[in-house]
Design a protein around this motif. Structure first.
Motif, PDB file in Angstrom:
ATOM      1  N   LEU A 123      -8.372   0.822   6.864  1.00 51.35           N
ATOM      2  CA  LEU A 123      -9.557   1.513   6.362  1.00 51.35           C
ATOM      3  C   LEU A 123     -10.820   0.700   6.622  1.00 51.35           C
ATOM      4  N   HIS A 124     -10.657  -0.644   6.443  1.00 53.91           N
ATOM      5  CA  HIS A 124     -11.810  -1.510   6.614  1.00 53.91           C
ATOM      6  C   HIS A 124     -12.144  -1.774   8.058  1.00 53.91           C
ATOM      7  N   ARG A 154      -1.450 -10.466   6.719  1.00 51.72           N
ATOM      8  CA  ARG A 154      -2.003  -9.302   7.419  1.00 51.72           C
ATOM      9  C   ARG A 154      -2.191  -9.709   8.869  1.00 51.72           C
ATOM     10  N   ASP A 187      -0.598  -1.010   7.556  1.00 51.84           N
ATOM     11  CA  ASP A 187      -1.270  -1.614   6.405  1.00 51.84           C
ATOM     12  C   ASP A 187      -2.547  -0.817   6.173  1.00 51.84           C
ATOM     13  N   GLN A 188      -2.469   0.193   5.328  1.00 49.88           N
ATOM     14  CA  GLN A 188      -3.536   1.193   5.134  1.00 49.88           C
ATOM     15  C   GLN A 188      -4.856   0.532   4.737  1.00 49.88           C
ATOM     16  N   GLU A 189      -4.767  -0.420   3.842  1.00 47.80           N
ATOM     17  CA  GLU A 189      -5.978  -1.052   3.293  1.00 47.80           C
ATOM     18  C   GLU A 189      -6.822  -1.677   4.400  1.00 47.80           C
TER      19      GLU A 189
END
Ligand code: ADP
Length: 588
Positions: A586-587, A436, A581-583
């Protein structure tokens, strides 16, 4: 080969082929002729046997007649003594009656001297009665052998016929006279005249005495000796009839009794198939002469067929020869082609090897130049800084010395960062690494690596970066892509008065869109489709290898994104898209 020699040879071949066809046709026609002749001859021979049979049957029918009559008591009694007029009349009438019933030509009774005592034709002016026939061979034969037979022209009537006779004997077997039957063959000759063949019957001397065509009778087929002529004279066999030879010349012999001959026939010379059949009982020979008839069509067909066959054979041979030659030629050209391909492949491989080698050398050169440039400048600056520091300490200005340590420290930090980047750049990334990372940070790092060049070339850099921009990928490899794009942009702007570099990073639906645009020369329309091809470069030899964009394209693809090139108003624009990288996003 000269064209004239070639044409000459061609015409010679054509002539040979045509001559061959002509020879084949001639041979075939000859063969057909011979075949047809032989077939005709054997057919004629069969017919001849039939004719012989009918003649034989006719004679056989009367053979017994004189023998039977010779046993008649009345006739025997008459010959024993002189015959008076009354007796003679009775005998004449009796013979006349029997002759009518038996349908023979004439019946006559001869006494022991050969004098005709009675005859069936007693009423006619040509009556035999009173004539002596003692000179006739059949009478002599009968007297010595008991029976006689003889073909002759009637000395009284002038009509030819076959005389068959039997001895009339007394009680003691003494010779009293002869009973004679004369056969004429008018019906047979009439019947034979129906066909188109010439039918002849010749006697032992070869004299024709029966013929179904006018002019053939009384011709002799072989020369007559003097003794023959003398005997003919005494027996008066053909009496006053003139005997003429029948000239003929054998052309082809099929067997003893069958041949082809040119005959000087009464109706003009002509070729005949001549079949002969000996009639042993009579000592005669039956002949059948037929004009050979070979249908023109048969001959033509045979000729054409043979010529056709010959030509087919020749053309088949030529065709096969041509094919064989063609196959050989093809084989040769295939081998040539294979050899050529091998040669070219080898050349290509050599060229490629050379290229790879020079690419490595160029990369090494570029790297050394960049390193030297990046390191030399801070080193010079640091040496000067150290000299200043030493001077300050010599004068006891400790506070100022401390202050002077700060830029030294900064420079060392920068150098460390640089070598750090170089280290990561040099690291061989395991492919498929998907960590990531923040794309904006990758852009920062790339810009930092090129910082010196950007400054030296006075490029105005405009950044619109959305932070953080989370993606998954390999930081080092993505950085390599950015460096490639930025370097290309700088190269493109090298000769331009206005140098403006713009880097944008923004979200677009599910993707990060990163664009690098410059104010350079732009990409020529015809090159747009090729810039990502490996080894495509418009740069001078040594400056560009044409691998940068190809490698970049592969890396972006590997990370699940796209890389494309286009032009804008003042230069080129490269666009990288990578999935968000959606995950992580979101964070954030
Ligand atoms: P190299 O830089 O070694 O030539 P690249 O694959 O990086 O190889 O580039 C291929 C070609 O694409 C270059 O030679 C150039 O013609 C063209 N190109 C790339 N980037 C730009 C740009 N920003 N402006 C104009 N042309 C470009």
């Amino acid at each position: 080969m000269l064209p004239t020699t070639r044409t000459l040879r061609l015409s010679l071949y054509t002539l040979l082929i045509l001559a061959g066809a002509a020879v084949a046709a001639t041979l075939a026609v000859r063969h057909a002729e011979r075949e047809a002749l032989e077939e005709d001859a054997s057919r004629a021979n069969q017919q001849l046997a039939l004719y012989a049979n009918s003649l034989h049957t006719l004679i056989e029918r009367y053979r017994a007649l004189p023998a039977v009559l010779a046993l008649d008591p009345e006739l025997r009694a008459a010959l024993k003594g002189p015959v008076n007029a009354v007796q003679q009349d009775a005998l004449n009438r009796k013979l006349e009656q029997i002759n009518g019933a038996a349908q023979s030509s004439t019946l006559e009774l001869l006494d022991h001297t050969g004098l005709a005592v009675a005859a069936s034709n007693w009423r006619l002016p040509s009556s035999y009665v009173g004539h002596n026939y003692g000179f006739r061979p059949y009478f002599l034969q009968t007297r010595t052998q008991g029976t006689g037979r003889f073909y002759a022209v009637g000395v009284t009537s002038g009509i030819p016929g076959y005389f068959l006779s039997s001895a009339v004997t007394g009680d003691n077997g003494e010779f009293l006279g002869a009973m004679v039957v004369k056969l004429e063959f008018p019906e047979l000759e009439r019947e034979w005249r129906q066909g188109s063949d010439t039918l002849l019957v010749s006697d032992a001397r070869g004299i024709v005495f029966i013929a179904n065509r006018p002019g053939w009778r009384y011709r002799h087929l072989q020369p007559l000796t003097d003794s023959d002529r003398a005997e003919l004279k005494t027996t008066r066999q053909y009496d006053k009839q003139p005997l003429q030879p029948l000239a003929y010349e054998p052309l082809r012999r099929f067997d003893d009794n069958s041949h082809l001959a040119r005959v000087e026939a009464p109706d003009g010379p002509a070729d005949y198939l001549w079949e002969s059949l000996p009639l042993s009982a009579e000592g005669w020979t039956l002949h059948l002469l037929r004009r050979p008839q070979i249908a023109f069509e048969d001959r033509r067909n045979a000729g054409l067929a043979a010529a056709g066959l010959w030509l087919t054979l020749v053309f088949l041979l030529l065709f096969l020869n041509q094919r064989w030659r063609l196959a050989k030629l093809r084989q040769r050209s295939r081998e040539e082609l294979e050899r050529l391909v091998e040669e070219r492949t080898r050349d290509l491989r050599t060229a490629q090897d050379g290229l790879v080698q020079s690419a490595k050398l160029a990369a090494l050169g570029q790297m050394s130049a960049a390193l030297a440039h990046e390191i030399n400048q801070p080193l010079t600056a640091q040496r000067m800084q150290l000299a200043t520091l030493r001077l300050l300490l010599d004068h006891g200005r400790v506070d100022d010395a401390y202050k002077a340590l700060k830029p030294l420290d900064d420079m060392l930090t920068r150098m460390a960062a640089l070598t750090g980047h170089l280290k990561t750049f040099a690291r061989k990334s395991p492919s498929g690494l998907r960590e990531r990372l923040d794309l904006a940070a990758v852009v920062d790092q790339a810009l930092q690596l090129l910082d010196t060049r950007l400054r030296d070339e006075q490029v105005s850099t405009v950044l619109h970066l959305t932070r953080p921009a989370w993606v998954r990928g390999d930081a080092i490899r993505l950085e390599q892509v950015l460096i490639n794009l930025l370097r290309n942009a700088l190269d493109a702007m090298a000769g331009q008065p206005l140098k403006r570099l713009e880097v944008r990073l923004e979200a677009d639906d599910q993707l990060w869109r990163l664009t690098v645009s410059d104010s350079g020369s732009g990409i020529a329309e015809e090159h747009l489709a090729q810039v990502f091809d490996p080894f495509f470069t418009t740069k001078a030899v040594g400056d560009g290898l044409g691998l940068g964009l190809a490698v970049s394209f592969a890396i972006i693809h590997e990370s699940g994104g796209r890389l494309s090139a286009d032009n804008h108003e003042h230069g080129a624009v490269f666009c990288v898209t990578l999935p968000i990288d959606q995950e992580a996003q979101l964070h954030a």
